[in-house]
Design a protein around this motif. Sequence first.
Motif, PDB file in Angstrom:
ATOM      1  N   GLU A 136       0.825  -1.203   0.000  1.00  0.00           N
ATOM      2  CA  GLU A 136       0.000   0.000   0.000  1.00  0.00           C
ATOM      3  C   GLU A 136       0.865   1.261   0.000  1.00  0.00           C
ATOM      4  O   GLU A 136       0.586   2.218  -0.714  1.00  0.00           O
ATOM      5  CB  GLU A 136      -0.927  -0.001   1.230  1.00  0.00           C
ATOM      6  CG  GLU A 136      -1.951   1.112   1.165  1.00  0.00           C
ATOM      7  CD  GLU A 136      -2.525   1.487   2.524  1.00  0.00           C
ATOM      8  OE1 GLU A 136      -2.316   0.735   3.496  1.00  0.00           O
ATOM      9  OE2 GLU A 136      -3.169   2.554   2.592  1.00  0.00           O
ATOM     10  N   PHE A 137       1.914   1.255   0.817  1.00  0.00           N
ATOM     11  CA  PHE A 137       2.733   2.454   0.940  1.00  0.00           C
ATOM     12  C   PHE A 137       3.916   2.487  -0.029  1.00  0.00           C
ATOM     13  O   PHE A 137       4.666   3.442  -0.054  1.00  0.00           O
ATOM     14  CB  PHE A 137       3.234   2.598   2.381  1.00  0.00           C
ATOM     15  CG  PHE A 137       2.185   3.136   3.307  1.00  0.00           C
ATOM     16  CD1 PHE A 137       2.025   4.507   3.448  1.00  0.00           C
ATOM     17  CD2 PHE A 137       1.338   2.281   4.017  1.00  0.00           C
ATOM     18  CE1 PHE A 137       1.046   5.011   4.285  1.00  0.00           C
ATOM     19  CE2 PHE A 137       0.363   2.785   4.854  1.00  0.00           C
ATOM     20  CZ  PHE A 137       0.206   4.160   4.999  1.00  0.00           C
ATOM     21  N   GLY A 142       6.275  -1.864  -7.678  1.00  0.00           N
ATOM     22  CA  GLY A 142       5.754  -2.505  -8.879  1.00  0.00           C
ATOM     23  C   GLY A 142       4.659  -3.527  -8.587  1.00  0.00           C
ATOM     24  O   GLY A 142       4.369  -3.854  -7.430  1.00  0.00           O
ATOM     25  N   PRO A 143       4.031  -4.062  -9.648  1.00  0.00           N
ATOM     26  CA  PRO A 143       2.829  -4.897  -9.516  1.00  0.00           C
ATOM     27  C   PRO A 143       3.069  -6.267  -8.862  1.00  0.00           C
ATOM     28  O   PRO A 143       2.145  -6.856  -8.330  1.00  0.00           O
ATOM     29  CB  PRO A 143       2.334  -5.053 -10.961  1.00  0.00           C
ATOM     30  CG  PRO A 143       3.530  -4.774 -11.816  1.00  0.00           C
ATOM     31  CD  PRO A 143       4.385  -3.822 -11.052  1.00  0.00           C
ATOM     32  N   GLU A 146       3.074  -7.176  -4.234  1.00  0.00           N
ATOM     33  CA  GLU A 146       2.078  -7.696  -3.318  1.00  0.00           C
ATOM     34  C   GLU A 146       2.281  -9.207  -3.121  1.00  0.00           C
ATOM     35  O   GLU A 146       2.276  -9.718  -2.009  1.00  0.00           O
ATOM     36  CB  GLU A 146       0.670  -7.409  -3.857  1.00  0.00           C
ATOM     37  CG  GLU A 146      -0.383  -7.662  -2.813  1.00  0.00           C
ATOM     38  CD  GLU A 146      -1.759  -7.123  -3.217  1.00  0.00           C
ATOM     39  OE1 GLU A 146      -1.840  -6.335  -4.186  1.00  0.00           O
ATOM     40  OE2 GLU A 146      -2.730  -7.501  -2.548  1.00  0.00           O
ATOM     41  N   TRP A 147       2.517  -9.881  -4.235  1.00  0.00           N
ATOM     42  CA  TRP A 147       2.738 -11.332  -4.184  1.00  0.00           C
ATOM     43  C   TRP A 147       4.037 -11.661  -3.424  1.00  0.00           C
ATOM     44  O   TRP A 147       4.070 -12.524  -2.546  1.00  0.00           O
ATOM     45  CB  TRP A 147       2.799 -11.882  -5.624  1.00  0.00           C
ATOM     46  CG  TRP A 147       2.936 -13.380  -5.650  1.00  0.00           C
ATOM     47  CD1 TRP A 147       1.920 -14.300  -5.625  1.00  0.00           C
ATOM     48  CD2 TRP A 147       4.163 -14.123  -5.658  1.00  0.00           C
ATOM     49  NE1 TRP A 147       2.426 -15.559  -5.622  1.00  0.00           N
ATOM     50  CE2 TRP A 147       3.798 -15.497  -5.649  1.00  0.00           C
ATOM     51  CE3 TRP A 147       5.500 -13.773  -5.693  1.00  0.00           C
ATOM     52  CZ2 TRP A 147       4.751 -16.521  -5.658  1.00  0.00           C
ATOM     53  CZ3 TRP A 147       6.458 -14.784  -5.700  1.00  0.00           C
ATOM     54  CH2 TRP A 147       6.089 -16.141  -5.687  1.00  0.00           C
ATOM     55  N   VAL A 148       5.092 -10.910  -3.767  1.00  0.00           N
ATOM     56  CA  VAL A 148       6.390 -11.135  -3.115  1.00  0.00           C
ATOM     57  C   VAL A 148       6.257 -10.937  -1.607  1.00  0.00           C
ATOM     58  O   VAL A 148       6.722 -11.758  -0.805  1.00  0.00           O
ATOM     59  CB  VAL A 148       7.472 -10.173  -3.682  1.00  0.00           C
ATOM     60  CG1 VAL A 148       8.754 -10.244  -2.864  1.00  0.00           C
ATOM     61  CG2 VAL A 148       7.751 -10.475  -5.141  1.00  0.00           C
ATOM     62  N   HIS A 149       5.572  -9.876  -1.250  1.00  0.00           N
ATOM     63  CA  HIS A 149       5.434  -9.534   0.156  1.00  0.00           C
ATOM     64  C   HIS A 149       4.660 -10.620   0.909  1.00  0.00           C
ATOM     65  O   HIS A 149       5.041 -11.040   2.005  1.00  0.00           O
ATOM     66  CB  HIS A 149       4.739  -8.169   0.282  1.00  0.00           C
ATOM     67  CG  HIS A 149       4.958  -7.504   1.591  1.00  0.00           C
ATOM     68  ND1 HIS A 149       3.982  -7.407   2.556  1.00  0.00           N
ATOM     69  CD2 HIS A 149       6.074  -6.933   2.122  1.00  0.00           C
ATOM     70  CE1 HIS A 149       4.479  -6.779   3.620  1.00  0.00           C
ATOM     71  NE2 HIS A 149       5.743  -6.480   3.371  1.00  0.00           N
ATOM     72  N   GLU A 150       3.605 -11.094   0.296  1.00  0.00           N
ATOM     73  CA  GLU A 150       2.780 -12.128   0.920  1.00  0.00           C
ATOM     74  C   GLU A 150       3.538 -13.439   1.093  1.00  0.00           C
ATOM     75  O   GLU A 150       3.401 -14.131   2.101  1.00  0.00           O
ATOM     76  CB  GLU A 150       1.548 -12.396   0.037  1.00  0.00           C
ATOM     77  CG  GLU A 150       0.263 -11.886   0.651  1.00  0.00           C
ATOM     78  CD  GLU A 150      -0.856 -11.910  -0.383  1.00  0.00           C
ATOM     79  OE1 GLU A 150      -1.000 -12.909  -1.103  1.00  0.00           O
ATOM     80  OE2 GLU A 150      -1.571 -10.875  -0.480  1.00  0.00           O
ATOM     81  N   ASN A 151       4.316 -13.775   0.087  1.00  0.00           N
ATOM     82  CA  ASN A 151       5.026 -15.054   0.096  1.00  0.00           C
ATOM     83  C   ASN A 151       6.478 -14.936   0.529  1.00  0.00           C
ATOM     84  O   ASN A 151       7.307 -15.766   0.158  1.00  0.00           O
ATOM     85  CB  ASN A 151       4.948 -15.693  -1.298  1.00  0.00           C
ATOM     86  CG  ASN A 151       3.510 -15.985  -1.690  1.00  0.00           C
ATOM     87  OD1 ASN A 151       2.875 -16.901  -1.151  1.00  0.00           O
ATOM     88  ND2 ASN A 151       2.978 -15.158  -2.585  1.00  0.00           N
ATOM     89  N   ARG A 152       6.776 -13.907   1.311  1.00  0.00           N
ATOM     90  CA  ARG A 152       8.181 -13.610   1.608  1.00  0.00           C
ATOM     91  C   ARG A 152       8.890 -14.728   2.371  1.00  0.00           C
ATOM     92  O   ARG A 152      10.071 -14.970   2.145  1.00  0.00           O
ATOM     93  CB  ARG A 152       8.323 -12.280   2.323  1.00  0.00           C
ATOM     94  CG  ARG A 152       7.599 -12.139   3.664  1.00  0.00           C
ATOM     95  CD  ARG A 152       7.748 -10.691   4.152  1.00  0.00           C
ATOM     96  NE  ARG A 152       7.082 -10.422   5.415  1.00  0.00           N
ATOM     97  CZ  ARG A 152       5.774 -10.147   5.556  1.00  0.00           C
ATOM     98  NH1 ARG A 152       4.994 -10.137   4.479  1.00  0.00           N
ATOM     99  NH2 ARG A 152       5.272  -9.891   6.749  1.00  0.00           N
TER     100      ARG A 152
END
Lengths: 235, 342
Positions: A136-137, A142-143, A146-152
């Motif tokens: 969000e911040f 890049g697009p 969100e996926w990278v962050h979730e599956n970190r």
Amino acid sequence: MDNLFDKLMEDIRFEEGLNACMNCGVCTAICPAAEFYSYDPRKIVDIVQSRNNELIEDLLKSEQIWYCGECMSCKTRCPRGNAPGLIIMALRGLSQDLGYFTESEKGRQQLAIKRTIGESILNTGYCVYIDGISPEFHPEQGPTWEWVHENRVDLIERLGGNYKGDGPGILRKIPQETLDELKKIFEVTGGLERYEKIESYSKKKAAEMNLDFDEGIDNEYFSHIYKTNNGSHTR
Amino acid sequence: MGKHVVVIGAGVAGMEAAGRLSRNGLEVTLLEKESVAGGHINDWFRLFPDRRDSNEVREYLINLSSDPKIQLKTGASVDKLTRHGSSYLLTTDAGENINADAVVVATGFSLFRSSRKEEYGYGIYENVISSADLEKLFISGEIVISSGKAPQRIGIVHCVGSRDEKVGNLYCSKLCCVTAVKQAIEIKEHLPDSEVFCFYMDMRMGGALYEELYREAQEKWGVNFIRGKVSEASETIDGKIVVKVEDTLAGRPLKMDIDMLVLMAGMEMSEGGSKLAATSGLKTGENRFFASADHHFGSNISNLEGVFFAGTCIAPMNVTETISHARAAVTEVMEYFSNNNR
Ligand code: SF4
Ligand code: SF4
Ligand code: SF4
């Protein structure tokens, strides 16, 4: 009212950074921030050396002093041995001490920096840790972020990292005793005191602007200072 | 009188001093480290402010110093200068010993080595040259860049190696502003369609007819003057030079593409002078030039009795000032001999 030049002179960085400026413009010509922002370190040096209290006060309340990247390229080139970058550091410090930073858009973002990077250092030992880079911040990520962050957790493991683990490795947990030491440094050097000042001046400003103010990043004032852009910062 | 004076350095100051000393009946040995007399003037095409052919000044000096009482020794530099009773013993690098009743030091200046200001890329980029290199192009009659073509846009950087704490030279070299103006005009004479930009901090046009020349450069030749010190130069893939500078009057950082960059190298104490200072006990001042006994009324006088200074070995001077200063040194020498009545 205080003599602001004298106040600046109490800062060793200012004393070190300002000899006498001949307005040659080398600092501005080499400055990476000046290439992008409406920013001219030469003019800032010229204003402070004028010792004009009103002009210095304007500077402390201005957007200008927040554009510098503190890269110190200017210091390597100034033919008079000045260091505009150090002068800026002193101006920023004084602006934070006096609460003038809340008068400008870029200045108000001091609170955002304090609450993100500033607190991240103390809590994790990292200026920036992946948990704090929320999609969000950080649209600039890049697009796929969100996926990278979730599956970190899985991702970092596959990449050979040591996410929040003990022992060595990328993104490892920083031991508590090291964090305690870091905190001590912030205490002794006045860093924590500065954090508190930024908080209290920001709270005052939020009230003035009629915006909700709370801890963390989920409140009106934080969201406002983080996201608004008057569009006049760049050249 | 039969007195013998050694003049160290056969540039403008040394030749003038030698000529005037011999006219006063003295025997003179004129030592020159290079293979010919003349000094820097040999490398210059025309002189400011009137753009007179430097050969004319050289001829004047050669005539003046071609006297049977003057022995010119070229290829000779002084390794040592020591006092022996009331005279001096000079030892040359070839091991020759020369006695002198008085000595005139006219070791002149060296041009600042522009490669020391490495951010300007001298010695790295082919199309970055010094003011002295440009004079050589003028002498050759052809101004071309590495591609063999004539440059269209030429930048001139003032204050290279002067007024700069970073290279340890706090002083103004005094002559490079007018040199820049002179060279800008000469470039326009050679290449009328070219654009010339002078990047300056202050225009120091404090000599006779300098300001007029500056005005001529603007009015007649359309030379552009941009107030800002160049921070760095880089090269593009096609050999152009990119200059970064702030137009400080407009408050605007600029990045300009040009074809050739000319560096106005400043004046420094010469290497020969520094060597002499180290071995003779002659004092030097803050800017490493020789230190005169008094800035106002003793600029020819050194800390060693019987040793006098002439010309740019004490500070930057133009040709006119150098000649006057050399004549003044001769006056001091004559007075020294008559006071000592020997
Ligand atoms: S480089 Fe130094 S002297 Fe030049 S404008 Fe900047 S601070 Fe002033
Ligand atoms: S330290 Fe600041 S002012 Fe100096 S060059 Fe870097 S960004 Fe510019
Ligand atoms: S004469 Fe001009 S170019 Fe030379 S050092 Fe002085 S100000 Fe700079």
